[in-house]
Design an enzyme around this catalytic site. Structure first.
Site, PDB file in Angstrom:
ATOM      1  N   LYS A  30       0.815  -1.212   0.000  1.00  0.00           N
ATOM      2  CA  LYS A  30       0.000   0.000   0.000  1.00  0.00           C
ATOM      3  C   LYS A  30       0.858   1.276   0.000  1.00  0.00           C
ATOM      4  O   LYS A  30       0.434   2.303  -0.487  1.00  0.00           O
ATOM      5  CB  LYS A  30      -0.919   0.028   1.221  1.00  0.00           C
ATOM      6  CG  LYS A  30      -1.812  -1.187   1.413  1.00  0.00           C
ATOM      7  CD  LYS A  30      -2.868  -1.308   0.347  1.00  0.00           C
ATOM      8  CE  LYS A  30      -4.022  -2.228   0.714  1.00  0.00           C
ATOM      9  NZ  LYS A  30      -3.669  -3.648   0.896  1.00  0.00           N
TER      10      LYS A  30
HETATM   11  C1  LIG Z   1      -4.372  -4.769   0.430  1.00  0.00           C
HETATM   12  C2  LIG Z   1      -3.591  -6.024   0.373  1.00  0.00           C
HETATM   13  C3  LIG Z   1      -3.891  -7.023  -0.563  1.00  0.00           C
HETATM   14  C4  LIG Z   1      -5.064  -6.928  -1.502  1.00  0.00           C
HETATM   15  O1  LIG Z   1      -4.875  -5.929  -2.475  1.00  0.00           O
HETATM   16  P1  LIG Z   1      -6.134  -5.354  -3.291  1.00  0.00           P
HETATM   17  O2  LIG Z   1      -5.592  -4.240  -4.098  1.00  0.00           O
HETATM   18  O3  LIG Z   1      -7.125  -4.908  -2.269  1.00  0.00           O
HETATM   19  O4  LIG Z   1      -6.662  -6.471  -4.118  1.00  0.00           O
HETATM   20  C5  LIG Z   1      -3.065  -8.128  -0.606  1.00  0.00           C
HETATM   21  N1  LIG Z   1      -2.026  -8.273   0.241  1.00  0.00           N
HETATM   22  C6  LIG Z   1      -1.720  -7.335   1.167  1.00  0.00           C
HETATM   23  C7  LIG Z   1      -0.572  -7.553   2.075  1.00  0.00           C
HETATM   24  C8  LIG Z   1      -2.486  -6.174   1.256  1.00  0.00           C
HETATM   25  O5  LIG Z   1      -2.178  -5.256   2.184  1.00  0.00           O
END
Ligand SMILES: *Cc1c(COP(=O)(O)O)cnc(C)c1O
Length: 497
Positions: free
Chosen positions: A113
């Protein structure tokens, strides 16, 4: 480049407008009306740039109301070496059997993120300026764990913004919770809710479309915006790392220029894999996008069952909490793109999703999607086995989310015989999900250790990332827990920040 809502494409807005506002007034998601292409000249330039340069160049294709200099400046700040451990921002680590791990977790909160949420504050504050917005932007975030901390880290003490994060009280890991409740900054608020991620996300969407709340905030000089992947400004920065990974693989000789790759992504809200798909529409050579889910496999069923999306099912809490989601918001954008921007259709389907919790994509649209996507899922036990096997066989330590993707990729490869080199998005540091990783490796948790970082280091010899180690001495600042029915009232808290 112009942007329209997935549910009404008659009103066109600029990128800055789309980013400042987050979600369209009709509840739809802002999308570009065409895909820019990567030319031979682009590829040549991208190959010779570092991550910051690649990011600015790709963003420039979409954010045409931003200058090249602006974007370069933001990228330099967002991906500064001191924030990303001074290493490659998003390195590719090649393992056996076609696995190329794209590590997206070297940023300040140790999950992918950060790749978007270190950039978003720059894009958002500039967007407010560009659209003549003078009110304070209040960013509401629903999180299944990682977005919350990454957004708090990105936005704390950013002038002209306030940020409020909602997380499910029993739905995040102890580490994720500790990261959020110890967040510093005068403009931040963190609220736990009784409910799951979907409850939090639905509530936040409701706040966004509640006229009365918006009017009240407006009177107090505030406006709402979003840092979830419903915001185009969150999604756009994610496109760059897939292109960057390809450039690195060409450089290392893992693929030849023009050769196809697969991209396998552990998926929750469908944002990360959608960014990969958009890179594909720009010209990144992709054979299959492989959508990996945990036991909450609503997406696997969508891809396997002719485009029937049905969220009427049990919700499971798993060891990969950031994927514990039943309403994958960004699938709406895929439907829009795959139906050749059919806003009426998407509006219809989304209305059905709200009303019945279920819809079926038309056959022609689903065929288009099925040509590009494959999907699979695995449970916690299989993810744990994968963590252990990767460590024992390849000395590679991965987290629970990444393990889901590795497992689904291995199943895909066995099922199809497809040997195409595959980029697997590695979305979090294994230390962020320490307990589950230690258990997967057969280690023993230490009773009084909240973070368990030392236990994993002792077990593997791998050092913990500095930002997680630094949490040890920090005091919690937030302990508010509310019922999901009370979320609307918590908007009041923004006034006092
Ligand atoms: C948010 C997240 C995901 C999922 O990603 P999306 O974009 O919501 O599909 C997968 N793995 C981790 C570690 C995340 O923080």
């Amino acid at each position: 480049m112009e942007y329209v809502s997935t549910r009404d494409k008659s009103r066109k807005v600029s990128a800055a407008y789309a980013i400042a506002n987050g979600i369209a007034p009709d509840g739809g998601l802002y999308c570009p009306t065409e895909f820019p292409t990567l030319t031979a000249e682009d590829w040549h330039a991208l190959a010779n740039l570092d991550y910051k340069g690649r990011s600015a160049r790709i963003l420039g294709k979409f954010l045409t109301d931003f200058s090249g200099e602006e974007l370069a400046q933001y990228a330099a700040k967002a991906y500064a070496d001191e924030k990303f451990g001074g290493k490659d921002t998003a390195p590719v680590v090649s393992l056996g059997e076609g696995k190329h791990m794209l590590e997206l977790w070297h940023g300040p909160t140790c999950a992918f993120k950060d790749m978007a949420l270190q950039m978003l504050p720059h894009l958002l504050t500039a967007s407010l300026r560009k659209t003549g917005e003078t009110r304070t932007a209040c960013i509401l975030v629903a999180t299944s764990g990682d977005t919350g901390k990454a957004a708090l880290d990105g936005f704390h003490d950013v002038e002209g913004t306030k940020i409020m994060v909602y997380y499910p009280v029993d739905g995040v890991s102890p580490m994720q919770k500790l990261q959020m409740v110890t967040q510093e900054g005068a403009n931040v608020e963190v609220v736990a809710i009784h409910g799951n991620f979907d409850d939090a996300q639905s509530a936040v969407k409701r706040i966004f479309t509640d006229e009365e709340t918006r009017a009240k905030l407006d009177r107090d000089g505030m406006m709402l915006s979003s840092a979830n992947s419903i915001n185009w400004g969150r999604l756009a920065p994610q496109i760059a790392y897939y292109v960057s990974a390809y450039c690195d693989m060409v450089k290392s000789g893992a693929v030849k220029m023009g050769e196809k790759i697969n991209i396998c992504v552990p998926t929750g809200n469908f944002g990360n894999i959608l960014a990969a798909y958009i890179a594909g529409r720009m010209g990144l050579p992709v054979n299959k996008f492989i959508c990996a889910s945990n036991r909450n496999n609503v997406l696997t069923d969508f891809f396997k069952k002719d485009g029937v999306y049905d969220k009427n099912r049990a919700f499971y809490t798993t060891t990969s909490p950031s994927m514990d989601i039943l309403i994958s918001s960004n699938l709406e954008r895929l439907l829009f793109f795959a139906s050749d921007f059919d806003d009426k259709l998407v509006g219809d389907l989304m209305q059905r999703l709200t009303k019945d919790g279920k819809y079926q994509a038309p056959a022609s649209v689903f065929e288009t999607i099925a040509a590009d996507f494959d999907a699979g899922c695995c449970d916690d036990e299989q993810a744990a086995q994968t963590i252990r096997a990767l460590w024992e066989n390849e000395h590679y330590l991965c987290d629970t989310h990444t393990a889901v993707a590795v497992r689904v990729y291995e199943d895909y490869r066995a099922r199809t015989g497809d040997q195409t080199p595959t980029v697997i998005a590695s979305t979090a540091s294994p230390f962020k999900f320490c307990r589950s990783v230690i258990e997967a490796l057969g280690g023993t948790l230490e009773k009084d250790d909240v973070t368990q970082l030392d236990v994993l280091t002792k077990l593997t010899g791998v050092p913990a990332p500095a930002p997680l180690a630094a949490l040890a001495g920090k005091q919690p600042r937030f302990d508010r827990v509310v019922d999901k029915s009370e979320i609307l009232q918590t908007v009041e808290l923004l006034k006092d920040l």
